[in-house]
Design an enzyme around this catalytic site. Structure first.
Site, PDB file in Angstrom:
ATOM      1  N   ALA A  64      32.583  18.564 -51.725  1.00 54.80           N
ATOM      2  CA  ALA A  64      32.205  18.341 -53.118  1.00 54.80           C
ATOM      3  C   ALA A  64      30.737  18.661 -53.370  1.00 54.80           C
ATOM      4  CB  ALA A  64      32.489  16.892 -53.503  1.00 54.80           C
ATOM      5  N   GLY A 110      35.840  17.842 -48.361  1.00 55.99           N
ATOM      6  CA  GLY A 110      36.886  18.435 -49.206  1.00 55.99           C
ATOM      7  C   GLY A 110      37.451  19.712 -48.641  1.00 55.99           C
ATOM      8  N   GLU A 113      40.088  18.584 -46.393  1.00 51.07           N
ATOM      9  CA  GLU A 113      41.152  17.978 -47.205  1.00 51.07           C
ATOM     10  C   GLU A 113      42.040  19.052 -47.828  1.00 51.07           C
ATOM     11  OE1 GLU A 113      39.641  13.748 -48.789  1.00 51.07           O
ATOM     12  OE2 GLU A 113      38.380  15.415 -49.435  1.00 51.07           O
ATOM     13  N   GLU A 135      32.125  12.152 -44.954  1.00 53.05           N
ATOM     14  CA  GLU A 135      31.674  11.517 -46.198  1.00 53.05           C
ATOM     15  C   GLU A 135      30.992  10.172 -45.966  1.00 53.05           C
ATOM     16  OE1 GLU A 135      35.120  14.177 -47.545  1.00 53.05           O
ATOM     17  OE2 GLU A 135      34.547  13.021 -45.773  1.00 53.05           O
ATOM     18  N   MET A 322       6.261  10.393 -23.276  1.00 53.21           N
ATOM     19  CA  MET A 322       6.238  11.280 -24.435  1.00 53.21           C
ATOM     20  C   MET A 322       6.162  12.738 -24.007  1.00 53.21           C
ATOM     21  SD  MET A 322       6.678   9.578 -27.148  1.00 53.21           S
ATOM     22  CE  MET A 322       6.132  10.593 -28.495  1.00 53.21           C
ATOM     23  N   ASP A 341      -0.351  17.584 -15.610  1.00 47.94           N
ATOM     24  CA  ASP A 341      -0.797  16.208 -15.420  1.00 47.94           C
ATOM     25  C   ASP A 341      -1.857  16.202 -14.319  1.00 47.94           C
ATOM     26  OD1 ASP A 341      -0.851  13.242 -15.173  1.00 47.94           O
ATOM     27  OD2 ASP A 341       0.955  13.380 -16.405  1.00 47.94           O
ATOM     28  N   VAL A 398      -1.641  12.544 -23.952  1.00 46.11           N
ATOM     29  CA  VAL A 398      -2.273  11.662 -22.974  1.00 46.11           C
ATOM     30  C   VAL A 398      -2.499  10.287 -23.596  1.00 46.11           C
ATOM     31  CG1 VAL A 398      -3.358  13.623 -21.826  1.00 46.11           C
ATOM     32  CG2 VAL A 398      -4.641  12.373 -23.589  1.00 46.11           C
ATOM     33  N   GLU A 400      -3.897   6.884 -25.359  1.00 46.64           N
ATOM     34  CA  GLU A 400      -4.608   6.725 -26.635  1.00 46.64           C
ATOM     35  C   GLU A 400      -6.051   6.262 -26.398  1.00 46.64           C
ATOM     36  OE1 GLU A 400      -2.774   6.757 -30.342  1.00 46.64           O
ATOM     37  OE2 GLU A 400      -2.677   8.395 -28.933  1.00 46.64           O
ATOM     38  N   LYS A 405      -8.793  11.931 -24.377  1.00 49.24           N
ATOM     39  CA  LYS A 405      -8.340  13.009 -25.254  1.00 49.24           C
ATOM     40  C   LYS A 405      -9.410  14.097 -25.386  1.00 49.24           C
ATOM     41  CE  LYS A 405      -5.042  10.270 -27.959  1.00 49.24           C
ATOM     42  NZ  LYS A 405      -3.835  11.035 -27.620  1.00 49.24           N
ATOM     43  N   SER A 427      -0.520   8.587 -32.153  1.00 50.80           N
ATOM     44  CA  SER A 427       0.253   7.879 -33.172  1.00 50.80           C
ATOM     45  C   SER A 427      -0.634   7.094 -34.128  1.00 50.80           C
ATOM     46  CB  SER A 427       1.251   6.925 -32.504  1.00 50.80           C
ATOM     47  OG  SER A 427       0.578   5.989 -31.694  1.00 50.80           O
TER      48      SER A 427
END
Length: 710
Positions: A64, A110, A113, A135, A322, A341, A398, A400, A405, A427
């Protein structure tokens, strides 16, 4: 012309759906009119062997057109509209001539269907040719006979999970279940098989129209089925917490429909759809999971007029949880990955995460061993910065810490081409400040992934003050290349997702400090529709990390000469850490984590935070939701989040704001802007100014406005 009508020398009519100016066929008023006209033409045929229904598009029929669903309010009018289409579907299967669905691509909702109303279904054997009735994922239920026919075809026990979960089936799965009867390798074979079946079956009947038909597995009067149906509402309630009407409506329509004749069952299904589709939950979910999600994935937040970019080699700094997850996402999307790393052992461990995620797929036969080996071969663990040469994008993941950083940024940038992008997965730390150590701040951007990366679909793209439009556009393309959904936000502390999500955990801790039982707080969060309670998710994030982020924030604010806000939740954090309870990773937080058995709330919480007079449960529940919605409006006011779509999708996919609301801003729409403002003001009067509605919201309430839904 919506449908092409072609009759061959064997008197087989092929109806090819081909809606003009559309990439896919959809069911709308134009489609319905063409369907009625075509069916009338078929009835006027004097010589007719059979009918094939197929499509000229890449897909068969998408279902639909959802745009009218945002506006429909009259259940009675919608019921009549649904019934008009169903009369044609029913007319097809009782026509007396064979109807075959030659399904040349995906058939959802649909589309399936329509195919189920045909006597025979042949599906192209192609990975993207999935079928299903999804749906329920948009707050709706199948209303074109999908519930009625699927339960009669498969039985309640098999059909109900497919209907209530909206599962999409591969061609092989659909064939194994009997939803389709045959598979075809090519479009030519699809039509040839359809014609052959018509010639061999001149007078077919649907199973449910055949004398002596019995529902597979039995109806609700059969003991085994009765036992399942008795427990089903409780199972659904546990999953939905009463917030989603559609699954229960599907269950009700399916069960009730098996106790009556087909036509009555079809009407029952239509009534349930009319009721659900005119409700607020369906409108919330359609707005978010269809219109707004498609807008974002289609490039609504991407700068225009910048050529699309494709990446082939990516560097990742940090092979922790992460970094390992990002490496998995990139390698499974076909990119070469340099995973760096400080030790080769840690980098190798990061690579092993991909095998850990994919190995079960190989064992279950869903992936070939050679395909797994090819993915793993794309990940190159290293400790050498020189190995980053040739990377078009670096993602720093790396710890926080600004000093860490800074060192990672400068070491990597020395190896990169001038056009390469450097992205931080931070983050909380502002991108503009992190970019100050970069020699090319215009190429510096934030790419905030969510854990676990292999399951979480969102990436928050953070634009710094000097980030160029080209860097944003190319970063957007990268996120889509690895099959994630990107939202774009401007740079502020905590950005959008971390900033708003923090209000949920903070409010939960504030309630604990106010003497509310931890079990009640957690129950309120869950009943509101959040994935887990605020205390449980705080444990998952780590109370120690929350404390560290707070300390870093306070240092930054002090350096900027800004006041440090007082937050009651800080007292809770300090009290918990003083007890040596740092969260799930440390084995103790708000919850106890026994080596065997389920986690449970730490009994010591009652002594640490003595009980006080209980608050109304509705207030606790509303506080946990309203605080997130209000903070989102503030982010919109401050131009942190750039669009309503980014805000809603970010909340749904980023931290699991309840899906039935359609996101933090659509939650306000659904509640009613004026009513939301009045409730927020009542909460502010009793619990504090943090619930005071922002000026933008007050103005919207006064003007009778709401947030756009598309």
């Amino acid at each position: 012309m919506v449908f092409r009508y072609e009759k061959d020398t064997d008197n087989i009519v092929t109806i090819t759906m081909d809606m003009p100016q559309r990439s896919a066929n959809v069911i709308n008023a134009e489609f319905n009119a063409a369907l009625a006209e075509t069916f009338a033409r078929l009835k006027a045929e004097t010589e007719l062997t059979g009918v094939i229904i197929t499509s000229a598009k890449k897909t068969f029929l998408a279902g639909a057109d959802l745009e009218p669903m945002l506006e429909v309010r009259d259940p009675a009018a919608l019921f009549q509209e649904i019934q008009q289409v169903k009369r044609i579907f029913r007319g097809m299967e009782t026509f007396g001539k064979p109807f075959v669905a030659a399904i040349n691509g995906a058939a959802m909702g649909g589309g399936l269907e329509l195919a189920l109303a045909c006597h025979y279904r042949i599906l192209i054997d192609r990975p993207d040719a999935q079928v299903g009735l999804p749906e329920v994922t948009l707050g709706l239920i199948p209303g074109g006979g999908g519930i009625t026919r699927l339960t009669r075809l498969l039985g309640l026990e098999t059909a109900l999970p497919l209907l209530t979960e909206g599962k999409r089936l591969s061609p092989a799965e659909a064939r194994a279940l009997g939803i389709v009867n045959e598979l075809a390798a090519t479009p030519e074979e699809l039509i040839a098989k359809a014609k052959a079946w018509i010639q061999a079956n001149p007078e077919p009947r649907q199973p449910w129209d055949t004398k002596g038909y019995r529902l597979p597995g039995g109806d609700v009067r059969t003991p085994k089925v009765a036992q399942m149906i008795t427990a089903a509402p409780a199972v659904l309630l546990k999953k939905t917490r009463g917030n989603f009407p559609a699954p229960l409506a599907i269950l009700s329509a399916a069960v009730e429909g098996t106790l009556v004749d087909f036509d009555t069952a079809d009407r029952i299904e239509s009534r349930y759809l009319a009721n659900v589709a005119t409700g607020q939950v369906a409108k919330n979910m359609i707005a978010a999971f269809w219109f707004q999600l498609n807008k974002i994935n289609g490039g609504g937040s991407r700068p225009a007029d910048i050529p699309p970019a494709t990446f082939s080699k990516v560097g990742i700094l940090g092979a922790g949880m992460m970094g390992s997850g990002i490496a998995y996402a990139c390698a499974t999307a076909g990119l070469e990955v340099v995973l760096k790393d400080v030790t080769l052992e840690q980098a190798e461990k990061g690579k092993s995460y991909t095998e850990k995620v994919l190995r079960p797929r190989v064992e279950k036969g869903r992936m070939k061993e050679a395909d797994l080996a090819a993915i793993l071969a794309r990940i190159h663990p290293t400790t050498r910065a020189e190995d980053l040469r040739g990377c078009e994008l670096i993602i720093e993941a790396v710890f926080e810490d600004r000093a860490v950083k800074k060192e990672a940024t400068q070491e990597a940038e020395a190896q990169l081409a001038p056009t390469a992008i450097f992205a931080s997965n931070t983050s909380t730390l502002p991108i503009t400040s992190l970019a100050q150590v970069s020699e090319r701040p215009e190429n510096f951007i934030g790419l905030h992934f969510f854990s676990p990366v292999d399951k979480m679909p969102l990436v928050e793209i953070i634009v710094g003050e000097k980030t160029s439009p080209e860097t944003l556009a190319r970063s957007f393309d990268f996120v889509r290349q690895i099959k994630k959904t990107p939202i774009v936000v401007n740079d502020r502390r905590g950005f959008y997702t971390s900033r708003v999500f923090a209000t949920y955990t903070s409010e939960g801790m504030t309630l604990l400090l106010e003497g509310q039982p931890a079990s009640v707080i957690e129950a309120a969060g869950m009943q509101a529709g959040m994935p887990v309670g605020p205390l449980a998710v705080s444990d998952e994030v780590s109370l120690k990390l929350m404390h560290y982020v707070r300390q870093q924030t306070e240092r930054d604010l002090a350096a900027e000469g800004k006041p440090i806000p007082e937050q009651p939740s800080n007292r809770v954090l300090d009290a918990m850490l003083s007890q040596g309870r740092a969260g799930k990773a440390a084995g103790a937080g708000f919850y106890e984590y026994p080596p065997e058995g389920k986690k449970f709330l730490w009994p010591g919480l009652r002594e640490l935070f003595p009980p006080q007079a209980p608050l109304p449960f509705a207030d606790i529940r509303d506080r946990l939701l309203f605080i997130q919605a209000l903070e989102t409006v503030r982010c919109l006011e401050e131009n942190v989040v750039r669009s309503v779509a980014d805000a809603n999708i970010g909340s749904l996919f980023g931290w699991g704001f309840p899906a039935y609301t359609g996101g933090t801003l659509q939650f306000i729409n659904g509640y009613g802007v004026r009513a939301f403002v009045e409730r927020a003001q009542a909460l502010a009067a009793r619990y504090g100014e943090r619930f005071t509605p922002p000026a933008r919201l007050l103005a919207m309430a006064e003007a009778g406005e709401s947030f756009p839904m598309q």
